[in-house]
Motif scaffolding. Structure first.
Motif, PDB file in Angstrom:
ATOM      1  N   PRO A  51      49.852 -12.378   7.836  1.00 43.08           N
ATOM      2  CA  PRO A  51      50.693 -13.365   7.161  1.00 43.08           C
ATOM      3  C   PRO A  51      52.072 -13.499   7.806  1.00 43.08           C
ATOM      4  CG  PRO A  51      50.583 -11.335   5.874  1.00 43.08           C
ATOM      5  CD  PRO A  51      49.691 -11.134   7.067  1.00 43.08           C
ATOM      6  N   PHE A  52      52.702 -14.611   7.528  1.00 46.70           N
ATOM      7  CA  PHE A  52      54.094 -14.823   7.919  1.00 46.70           C
ATOM      8  C   PHE A  52      55.007 -14.363   6.797  1.00 46.70           C
ATOM      9  CE2 PHE A  52      51.989 -17.903  10.654  1.00 46.70           C
ATOM     10  CZ  PHE A  52      52.634 -17.667  11.857  1.00 46.70           C
ATOM     11  N   MET A  53      56.087 -13.714   7.182  1.00 50.31           N
ATOM     12  CA  MET A  53      57.078 -13.340   6.171  1.00 50.31           C
ATOM     13  C   MET A  53      58.464 -13.624   6.738  1.00 50.31           C
ATOM     14  SD  MET A  53      57.669 -12.472   3.163  1.00 50.31           S
ATOM     15  CE  MET A  53      55.943 -12.672   2.825  1.00 50.31           C
ATOM     16  N   GLN A  54      59.372 -13.941   5.850  1.00 46.96           N
ATOM     17  CA  GLN A  54      60.687 -14.435   6.254  1.00 46.96           C
ATOM     18  C   GLN A  54      61.750 -13.921   5.301  1.00 46.96           C
ATOM     19  OE1 GLN A  54      58.174 -17.157   5.281  1.00 46.96           O
ATOM     20  NE2 GLN A  54      59.361 -18.476   3.934  1.00 46.96           N
ATOM     21  N   ASN A  55      63.006 -14.086   5.660  1.00 49.20           N
ATOM     22  CA  ASN A  55      64.038 -13.772   4.673  1.00 49.20           C
ATOM     23  C   ASN A  55      63.905 -14.775   3.534  1.00 49.20           C
ATOM     24  OD1 ASN A  55      66.303 -15.741   4.340  1.00 49.20           O
ATOM     25  ND2 ASN A  55      66.520 -15.501   6.570  1.00 49.20           N
ATOM     26  N   MET A  56      64.164 -14.315   2.307  1.00 50.85           N
ATOM     27  CA  MET A  56      63.906 -15.146   1.126  1.00 50.85           C
ATOM     28  C   MET A  56      65.226 -15.606   0.493  1.00 50.85           C
ATOM     29  SD  MET A  56      60.615 -15.297   0.931  1.00 50.85           S
ATOM     30  CE  MET A  56      59.445 -14.975  -0.360  1.00 50.85           C
ATOM     31  N   ARG A  57      66.266 -15.716   1.322  1.00 47.69           N
ATOM     32  CA  ARG A  57      67.574 -16.071   0.758  1.00 47.69           C
ATOM     33  C   ARG A  57      67.554 -17.458   0.122  1.00 47.69           C
ATOM     34  NH1 ARG A  57      69.426 -12.730   5.258  1.00 47.69           N
ATOM     35  NH2 ARG A  57      69.499 -14.493   6.683  1.00 47.69           N
ATOM     36  N   SER A  58      66.714 -18.365   0.660  1.00 45.93           N
ATOM     37  CA  SER A  58      66.658 -19.713   0.066  1.00 45.93           C
ATOM     38  C   SER A  58      66.061 -19.655  -1.337  1.00 45.93           C
ATOM     39  CB  SER A  58      65.836 -20.642   0.949  1.00 45.93           C
ATOM     40  OG  SER A  58      64.485 -20.233   0.945  1.00 45.93           O
ATOM     41  N   ARG A  59      65.398 -18.567  -1.664  1.00 50.02           N
ATOM     42  CA  ARG A  59      64.842 -18.405  -3.018  1.00 50.02           C
ATOM     43  C   ARG A  59      65.701 -17.455  -3.851  1.00 50.02           C
ATOM     44  NH1 ARG A  59      58.251 -18.646  -2.525  1.00 50.02           N
ATOM     45  NH2 ARG A  59      58.202 -20.215  -0.887  1.00 50.02           N
ATOM     46  N   GLY A  60      66.906 -17.188  -3.340  1.00 56.09           N
ATOM     47  CA  GLY A  60      67.838 -16.370  -4.111  1.00 56.09           C
ATOM     48  C   GLY A  60      67.587 -14.874  -4.017  1.00 56.09           C
ATOM     49  N   ILE A  61      66.737 -14.460  -3.061  1.00 56.29           N
ATOM     50  CA  ILE A  61      66.481 -13.029  -2.909  1.00 56.29           C
ATOM     51  C   ILE A  61      67.249 -12.540  -1.684  1.00 56.29           C
ATOM     52  CG2 ILE A  61      64.694 -11.261  -2.545  1.00 56.29           C
ATOM     53  CD1 ILE A  61      62.702 -13.379  -3.765  1.00 56.29           C
ATOM     54  N   GLU A  62      68.174 -11.632  -1.898  1.00 60.18           N
ATOM     55  CA  GLU A  62      69.021 -11.139  -0.810  1.00 60.18           C
ATOM     56  C   GLU A  62      68.220 -10.277   0.156  1.00 60.18           C
ATOM     57  OE1 GLU A  62      72.090 -11.982   0.214  1.00 60.18           O
ATOM     58  OE2 GLU A  62      71.705 -13.506  -1.303  1.00 60.18           O
ATOM     59  N   GLY A  63      68.789 -10.056   1.332  1.00 61.31           N
ATOM     60  CA  GLY A  63      68.161  -9.132   2.280  1.00 61.31           C
ATOM     61  C   GLY A  63      67.866  -9.781   3.614  1.00 61.31           C
ATOM     62  N   THR A  64      67.894  -8.968   4.651  1.00 58.91           N
ATOM     63  CA  THR A  64      67.564  -9.457   5.991  1.00 58.91           C
ATOM     64  C   THR A  64      66.048  -9.603   6.113  1.00 58.91           C
ATOM     65  OG1 THR A  64      67.331  -7.217   6.822  1.00 58.91           O
ATOM     66  CG2 THR A  64      69.530  -8.193   6.992  1.00 58.91           C
ATOM     67  N   THR A  65      65.641 -10.214   7.216  1.00 58.14           N
ATOM     68  CA  THR A  65      64.206 -10.390   7.454  1.00 58.14           C
ATOM     69  C   THR A  65      63.500  -9.038   7.509  1.00 58.14           C
ATOM     70  OG1 THR A  65      64.837 -12.290   8.773  1.00 58.14           O
ATOM     71  CG2 THR A  65      62.551 -11.587   8.946  1.00 58.14           C
ATOM     72  N   SER A  66      64.097  -8.094   8.232  1.00 53.69           N
ATOM     73  CA  SER A  66      63.434  -6.785   8.374  1.00 53.69           C
ATOM     74  C   SER A  66      63.351  -6.069   7.031  1.00 53.69           C
ATOM     75  CB  SER A  66      64.125  -5.916   9.426  1.00 53.69           C
ATOM     76  OG  SER A  66      65.496  -5.797   9.150  1.00 53.69           O
ATOM     77  N   GLU A  67      64.392  -6.206   6.207  1.00 48.69           N
ATOM     78  CA  GLU A  67      64.337  -5.587   4.870  1.00 48.69           C
ATOM     79  C   GLU A  67      63.263  -6.252   3.998  1.00 48.69           C
ATOM     80  OE1 GLU A  67      69.087  -4.362   4.715  1.00 48.69           O
ATOM     81  OE2 GLU A  67      68.409  -6.209   3.739  1.00 48.69           O
ATOM     82  N   THR A  68      63.227  -7.575   4.075  1.00 50.04           N
ATOM     83  CA  THR A  68      62.221  -8.305   3.292  1.00 50.04           C
ATOM     84  C   THR A  68      60.817  -7.905   3.735  1.00 50.04           C
ATOM     85  OG1 THR A  68      63.766 -10.139   3.172  1.00 50.04           O
ATOM     86  CG2 THR A  68      61.511 -10.629   2.564  1.00 50.04           C
ATOM     87  N   ILE A  69      60.643  -7.766   5.046  1.00 50.75           N
ATOM     88  CA  ILE A  69      59.314  -7.413   5.561  1.00 50.75           C
ATOM     89  C   ILE A  69      58.958  -5.971   5.211  1.00 50.75           C
ATOM     90  CG2 ILE A  69      57.977  -7.064   7.702  1.00 50.75           C
ATOM     91  CD1 ILE A  69      59.142  -9.692   8.717  1.00 50.75           C
ATOM     92  N   GLU A  70      59.943  -5.100   5.230  1.00 46.74           N
ATOM     93  CA  GLU A  70      59.682  -3.715   4.814  1.00 46.74           C
ATOM     94  C   GLU A  70      59.150  -3.692   3.378  1.00 46.74           C
ATOM     95  OE1 GLU A  70      62.971  -1.321   6.507  1.00 46.74           O
ATOM     96  OE2 GLU A  70      62.501   0.019   4.813  1.00 46.74           O
ATOM     97  N   ASN A  71      59.800  -4.445   2.509  1.00 43.22           N
ATOM     98  CA  ASN A  71      59.343  -4.528   1.108  1.00 43.22           C
ATOM     99  C   ASN A  71      57.966  -5.159   1.012  1.00 43.22           C
ATOM    100  OD1 ASN A  71      61.735  -3.420   0.261  1.00 43.22           O
ATOM    101  ND2 ASN A  71      62.713  -5.400  -0.132  1.00 43.22           N
ATOM    102  N   PHE A  72      57.763  -6.195   1.824  1.00 39.38           N
ATOM    103  CA  PHE A  72      56.480  -6.901   1.810  1.00 39.38           C
ATOM    104  C   PHE A  72      55.338  -5.954   2.213  1.00 39.38           C
ATOM    105  CE2 PHE A  72      53.221  -9.344   4.130  1.00 39.38           C
ATOM    106  CZ  PHE A  72      52.836 -10.242   3.145  1.00 39.38           C
TER     107      PHE A  72
END
Ligand SMILES: [Zn+2]
Length: 488
Positions: free
Chosen positions: A95-116
């Motif tokens: 899957p593709f994963m990206q920073n979710m700042r446009s959805r109001g979720i803070e965090g860098t791409t790498s942080e978002t992907i770590e959580n993902f």
């Protein structure tokens, strides 16, 4: 081919006498599995034995399908997306994963992907890798190296959707390509010229031309050709391997072909929708069939088949994005405003509708029916573009993508004699429609396993969420690496 380990007994599972398919050949073989791996492969009939033996006669024995393009971030997330994929014979997803700042979720791409990755390890039914999407507001100088260290080695950038805030400015794309290439990573692009799409879209809206018949006209094929050529130019300048996602316009194939001939590591992907559906679906179904790039013509479908056959197109993936009908019509995400179905459509602008379709479960049956049954490609070519090539390009071969001794026991039994009809009522994602509704198919995946564990059998899911593993891409194995697994 005769390969075996010293002990032929003591295996856990034996698939006996099926037609084992690779990109090169089809052979009647016995495949023995021990633990999570394929332990022995011998010509049928063999002396191999196992505690569970499956009669594979009459089936194609395929490596598990890899869906290397999907977006499980809307209505369908990694739980229902992978469930639906599993029923379609898929065993690995990227899957593709990206920073979710446009959805109001803070965090860098790498942080978002770590959580993902953490969350997906709990909820996914299937093994998964991850591609990163980079936006203009990402700090590529720190994010790209961090992500490559995490095994996220492929970076997608949108050349379109500037008004939606998704487009990667060209100078940042060059920067990202240069950093990715220096570390063995690869760039991926959604190749359409976003400025032209915005210009045309606004002109249509201003003129009150917001019906479904204006959608394809707002994103003409030339924009795909221009962007693919520009991306390939940048990839050449930065010496960066490039994967162009969802090819749809027939003229773009010449671009990929030319840069391949010039020696660039450039890979082309198309999707079942660009192989089998046309703009007529948009005229008939409006918002439901809105995807980007748009569905085009049957000549384009034929050209994509030709591209697969000739090797210009390297992979087929789904571009899955799960929305229900209301969300498609309203342009809403899973949290967006949902209008009543009756309100929509005829009164609503096609330009307000959401992009995306949900065809992971139908992908293998459609490609098999339209490709193999109709004589456009061989079943070997199907395995090459849906198993081997995606695994090679994204650095997970030969663990995934092949039935070989030592590989993960990810195997699909495909029955070429089952006649069935595709329908939203039968699919396993949350999305409540399919653009392949009513399509007649001869051939169906009836059994699958992942790392030796049964995933699909007797029409039911047998694997449990939480057993999937994250697959780190290895830059040394990719098809673009100096000693990587080449695509032939
Ligand atoms: Zn996509």
């Amino acid at each position: 081919m005769v390969e075996s380990v010293p002990i032929s007994n003591g295996h856990d599972i034996l698939i006996r006498g099926g037609l084992v398919v690779s990109g090169k050949r089809t052979q009647k073989l016995d495949v023995a599995i021990k633990g999570e791996k394929i332990a022995a492969i011998e010509t049928h009939p063999s002396e191999l034995r196992a505690s569970r033996e499956i009669d594979g006669s009459g089936y194609f024995v395929l490596p598990g399908i890899i869906d290397a393009h999907n977006h499980p971030i809307n209505l369908d997330k990694m739980d229902t997306f992978t469930l639906s994929s599993a029923f379609g014979g898929v065993t690995t997803v990227i899957p593709f994963m990206q920073n979710m700042r446009s959805r109001g979720i803070e965090g860098t791409t790498s942080e978002t992907i770590e959580n993902f990755i953490e969350e997906s390890s709990d909820i996914s039914y299937l093994d998964f890798g991850v591609h990163a999407i980079l936006f203009g507001d990402d700090d590529v100088t720190t994010e790209v190296p961090k992500l490559i260290d995490m095994g996220v080695i492929s970076f997608k950038m949108y050349m379109t959707y500037p008004k939606r805030g998704m487009m990667m400015p060209d100078e940042r794309m060059l920067e990202a390509m240069s950093i990715a290439s220096s570390m063995g990573g690869l760039a991926m692009v959604h190749a359409e010229n976003g400025y032209c799409i915005d210009y045309l879209t606004e002109a249509f809206i201003e003129a009150g031309k917001t019906g479904r018949e204006y959608y394809a006209k707002s994103q003409p094929r030339i924009l795909e050709v221009e962007a693919a050529n520009r991306a390939a130019t940048y990839a050449t300048v930065t010496d960066c391997p490039l994967y162009v996602v969802h090819l749809s316009a027939r003229e773009v194939l010449a671009v990929i072909d030319r840069y391949k001939a010039e020696g660039l590591s450039i890979f082309g992907e198309t999707c079942p929708q660009y192989l089998d559906l046309t703009n007529q679906m948009v005229l008939d179904h409006g918002a439901l069939a809105k995807i980007g790039p748009p569905l085009r013509s049957s000549e384009d479908n034929e050209a994509m088949w030709g591209g697969i056959k000739s090797g210009v197109v390297d992979t087929v993936a789904s571009d899955f994005c799960g929305f229900n009908k209301s969300q498609k019509y309203s342009g809403g995400r899973s949290t967006g405003t949902i209008r009543e179905l009756d309100d929509i459509d005829d009164h609503s602008s096609i330009f307000d509708a959401s992009f995306g379709g949900n065809w992971t479960e139908q992908m293998l049956p459609v490609v098999y029916e339209e490709g193999v049954n109709k004589g456009r490609i061989t079943v070997n070519k199907l395995v090459e573009v849906m198993c081997e090539n995606p695994a090679k390009i994204f650095g997970i071969y030969p663990r995934k993508g092949t039935i070989s001794v030592g590989s993960d026991a990810d195997i699909v039994l495909f029955d070429p004699t089952i006649q069935h009809t595709l329908s939203a009522d039968l699919q396993h994602c949350e999305a409540d429609f399919t653009m392949f509704e009513g399509k007649e198919i001869l051939g169906k995946p009836v059994f699958s396993m992942q790392r030796g564990n049964v995933v699909i059998e007797d029409g039911k899911i047998h694997t449990k969420q939480g057993s999937a593993v994250y697959l780190a891409g290895d830059v040394n194995l990719t098809a673009s690496a100096p000693n990587g697994h080449k695509i032939v």
